[in-house]
Design a protein around this motif. Structure first.
Motif, short mmCIF file in Angstrom:
data_model
loop_
_atom_site.label_atom_id
_atom_site.label_comp_id
_atom_site.label_asym_id
_atom_site.label_seq_id
_atom_site.Cartn_x
_atom_site.Cartn_y
_atom_site.Cartn_z
N GLY A 8 9.18 5.51 -11.66
CA GLY A 8 9.90 4.83 -10.60
C GLY A 8 9.57 5.31 -9.20
N VAL A 9 8.39 5.87 -9.02
CA VAL A 9 7.98 6.37 -7.71
C VAL A 9 8.02 5.23 -6.70
CG1 VAL A 9 5.98 7.25 -6.43
CG2 VAL A 9 6.61 8.26 -8.63
N ARG A 10 8.54 5.49 -5.51
CA ARG A 10 8.63 4.48 -4.45
C ARG A 10 7.96 4.92 -3.16
NH1 ARG A 10 8.34 1.15 -7.44
NH2 ARG A 10 10.02 0.34 -8.66
N GLY A 11 7.31 6.08 -3.19
CA GLY A 11 6.60 6.57 -2.02
C GLY A 11 5.33 7.28 -2.45
N LEU A 12 4.23 7.01 -1.75
CA LEU A 12 2.95 7.62 -2.06
C LEU A 12 2.36 8.17 -0.76
CD1 LEU A 12 0.38 8.08 -3.87
CD2 LEU A 12 -0.30 5.75 -3.24
N VAL A 13 1.96 9.42 -0.79
CA VAL A 13 1.27 10.03 0.35
C VAL A 13 -0.17 10.29 -0.06
CG1 VAL A 13 1.17 11.98 1.95
CG2 VAL A 13 3.39 11.14 1.15
N ILE A 14 -1.10 9.69 0.66
CA ILE A 14 -2.53 9.93 0.44
C ILE A 14 -2.98 10.83 1.58
CG2 ILE A 14 -4.82 8.91 0.23
CD1 ILE A 14 -3.43 6.32 -0.72
N PRO A 51 -12.07 12.23 -5.64
CA PRO A 51 -11.36 11.04 -6.12
C PRO A 51 -11.64 9.84 -5.22
CG PRO A 51 -9.84 12.49 -4.98
CD PRO A 51 -11.16 13.21 -5.04
N SER A 52 -11.74 8.69 -5.82
CA SER A 52 -11.90 7.45 -5.05
C SER A 52 -10.52 6.85 -4.80
CB SER A 52 -12.75 6.45 -5.83
OG SER A 52 -12.04 6.03 -6.99
N ILE A 53 -10.44 5.88 -3.92
CA ILE A 53 -9.16 5.21 -3.67
C ILE A 53 -8.70 4.49 -4.94
CG2 ILE A 53 -10.08 3.05 -2.74
CD1 ILE A 53 -6.98 4.99 -1.48
N LYS A 54 -9.63 3.96 -5.72
CA LYS A 54 -9.28 3.30 -6.99
C LYS A 54 -8.62 4.30 -7.92
CE LYS A 54 -11.20 0.78 -10.95
NZ LYS A 54 -10.16 1.27 -11.80
N TRP A 55 -9.20 5.51 -8.04
CA TRP A 55 -8.65 6.55 -8.90
C TRP A 55 -7.23 6.90 -8.47
CZ3 TRP A 55 -6.98 11.58 -8.10
CH2 TRP A 55 -6.87 12.40 -9.23
N VAL A 56 -7.02 7.09 -7.16
CA VAL A 56 -5.69 7.43 -6.64
C VAL A 56 -4.70 6.31 -6.94
CG1 VAL A 56 -4.35 7.82 -4.53
CG2 VAL A 56 -6.56 8.96 -4.83
N LEU A 57 -5.07 5.06 -6.65
CA LEU A 57 -4.14 3.94 -6.86
C LEU A 57 -3.86 3.70 -8.33
CD1 LEU A 57 -5.31 1.46 -4.07
CD2 LEU A 57 -3.39 3.09 -4.02
N MET A 66 -10.77 -1.23 1.82
CA MET A 66 -9.99 -0.14 1.23
C MET A 66 -8.53 -0.20 1.68
SD MET A 66 -8.99 3.47 1.97
CE MET A 66 -9.63 3.34 3.58
N LEU A 67 -8.31 -0.44 2.97
CA LEU A 67 -6.94 -0.54 3.47
C LEU A 67 -6.22 -1.77 2.91
CD1 LEU A 67 -7.45 0.58 7.17
CD2 LEU A 67 -6.36 1.87 5.32
N THR A 68 -6.95 -2.85 2.68
CA THR A 68 -6.36 -4.03 2.05
C THR A 68 -5.91 -3.70 0.63
OG1 THR A 68 -7.66 -5.57 3.39
CG2 THR A 68 -6.83 -6.40 1.29
N LYS A 69 -6.70 -2.94 -0.12
CA LYS A 69 -6.30 -2.52 -1.47
C LYS A 69 -5.03 -1.69 -1.42
CE LYS A 69 -10.94 -2.43 -3.41
NZ LYS A 69 -12.04 -1.59 -3.88
N VAL A 70 -4.94 -0.77 -0.46
CA VAL A 70 -3.77 0.09 -0.34
C VAL A 70 -2.53 -0.75 0.00
CG1 VAL A 70 -2.72 1.95 1.02
CG2 VAL A 70 -5.09 2.15 0.23
N LYS A 71 -2.68 -1.69 0.94
CA LYS A 71 -1.55 -2.55 1.32
C LYS A 71 -1.10 -3.44 0.16
CE LYS A 71 -0.76 -4.13 5.38
NZ LYS A 71 -0.70 -4.69 6.72
N ARG A 72 -2.06 -3.98 -0.59
CA ARG A 72 -1.70 -4.81 -1.76
C ARG A 72 -0.97 -3.98 -2.80
NH1 ARG A 72 -7.18 -8.35 -2.33
NH2 ARG A 72 -6.71 -9.81 -0.65
N PHE A 73 -1.44 -2.75 -3.03
CA PHE A 73 -0.75 -1.86 -3.96
C PHE A 73 0.70 -1.66 -3.51
CE2 PHE A 73 0.95 2.34 -4.73
CZ PHE A 73 0.88 2.42 -6.11
N ALA A 74 0.88 -1.35 -2.23
CA ALA A 74 2.23 -1.10 -1.70
C ALA A 74 3.12 -2.32 -1.88
CB ALA A 74 2.14 -0.71 -0.23
N GLN A 75 2.62 -3.49 -1.55
CA GLN A 75 3.41 -4.71 -1.65
C GLN A 75 3.71 -5.06 -3.11
OE1 GLN A 75 0.77 -7.25 0.54
NE2 GLN A 75 1.60 -6.66 2.53
N HIS A 76 2.71 -4.98 -3.96
CA HIS A 76 2.87 -5.37 -5.36
C HIS A 76 3.83 -4.44 -6.11
CE1 HIS A 76 1.83 -7.19 -9.19
NE2 HIS A 76 1.60 -5.99 -9.67
N HIS A 77 3.83 -3.16 -5.74
CA HIS A 77 4.64 -2.18 -6.47
C HIS A 77 5.88 -1.73 -5.70
CE1 HIS A 77 1.79 -1.88 -9.72
NE2 HIS A 77 0.82 -1.79 -8.82
#
Length: 179
Positions: A45-51, A28-34, A74-85
């Motif tokens: 309503g998930v509020r926590g993600l463990v990769i 899986p890619s980070i895009k697939w996971v996110l 990649m870490l910027t994508k993960v941080k944006r996901f966390a902030q946006h969601h």
């Protein structure tokens, strides 16, 4: 634990946790996971993600891009996901092979791939289990909080835990209430 308690526990796990697994042989890619995590946030309503773990993601990058540049994006994508969601993300990354390693805990710069793992994280925690009987109890686990960006969230420090094989629990070495 009774059979009824076991079934209640299994139902609680099913209702509380949503596993994102790549069932086929592809990586899986980070895009697939996110993308799947985004669906879990919106549907459940998930509020926590463990990769976990980072090294099992597909890290194809263009030949012109360095590993450091790739990890940063990649870490910027993960941080944006966390902030946006409004979703907390725990990103588990293992240290690179440490040549001449003396058995002590690694630091955040030892994570395989890039120093951006410490530069971009909000909280950096190292979990280290002693594997050398000459260095101390092999049941000892050390938890090191190495970085805390927002001081309201905690402080830098450490804790030492011992694994109690009888109870299956970790015990705080410094817990004076244990008697």
């Amino acid at each position: 634990m009774s059979i009824e308690e076991l079934e209640q526990g299994k139902q609680w796990l099913k209702d509380t946790f949503y596993l994102i697994r790549c069932e086929d042989d592809s990586l899986p890619s980070i895009k697939w996971v996110l993308d799947l995590a985004r669906a879990a946030v919106l549907r459940h309503g998930v509020r926590g993600l463990v990769i976990d773990p980072y090294n099992e993601l597909d890290h194809q990058r263009p030949p012109s891009q360095t590993e450091t540049e790739y990890v940063s994006q990649m870490l910027t994508k993960v941080k944006r996901f966390a902030q946006h969601h409004s979703c907390h993300v725990w990103f588990v990354a293992h240290p690179r092979q440490l040549h001449g390693w003396a058995g002590g805990p690694p630091n955040l710069y030892d994570i395989s791939g890039s120093a951006h793992f410490i530069n971009k994280c909000d909280n950096g925690i190292v979990v280290h289990r002693n594997r050398d009987p000459d260095a101390g109890p092999i049941d000892q686990v050390q938890i090191f909080v190495r970085k805390v960006r927002n001081k309201v969230a905690g402080t830098i420090g450490e804790a030492f835990l011992l694994y109690d094989r009888v109870t299956g629990q970790f015990i705080d070495v410094n817990d004076s209430s244990r008697g």
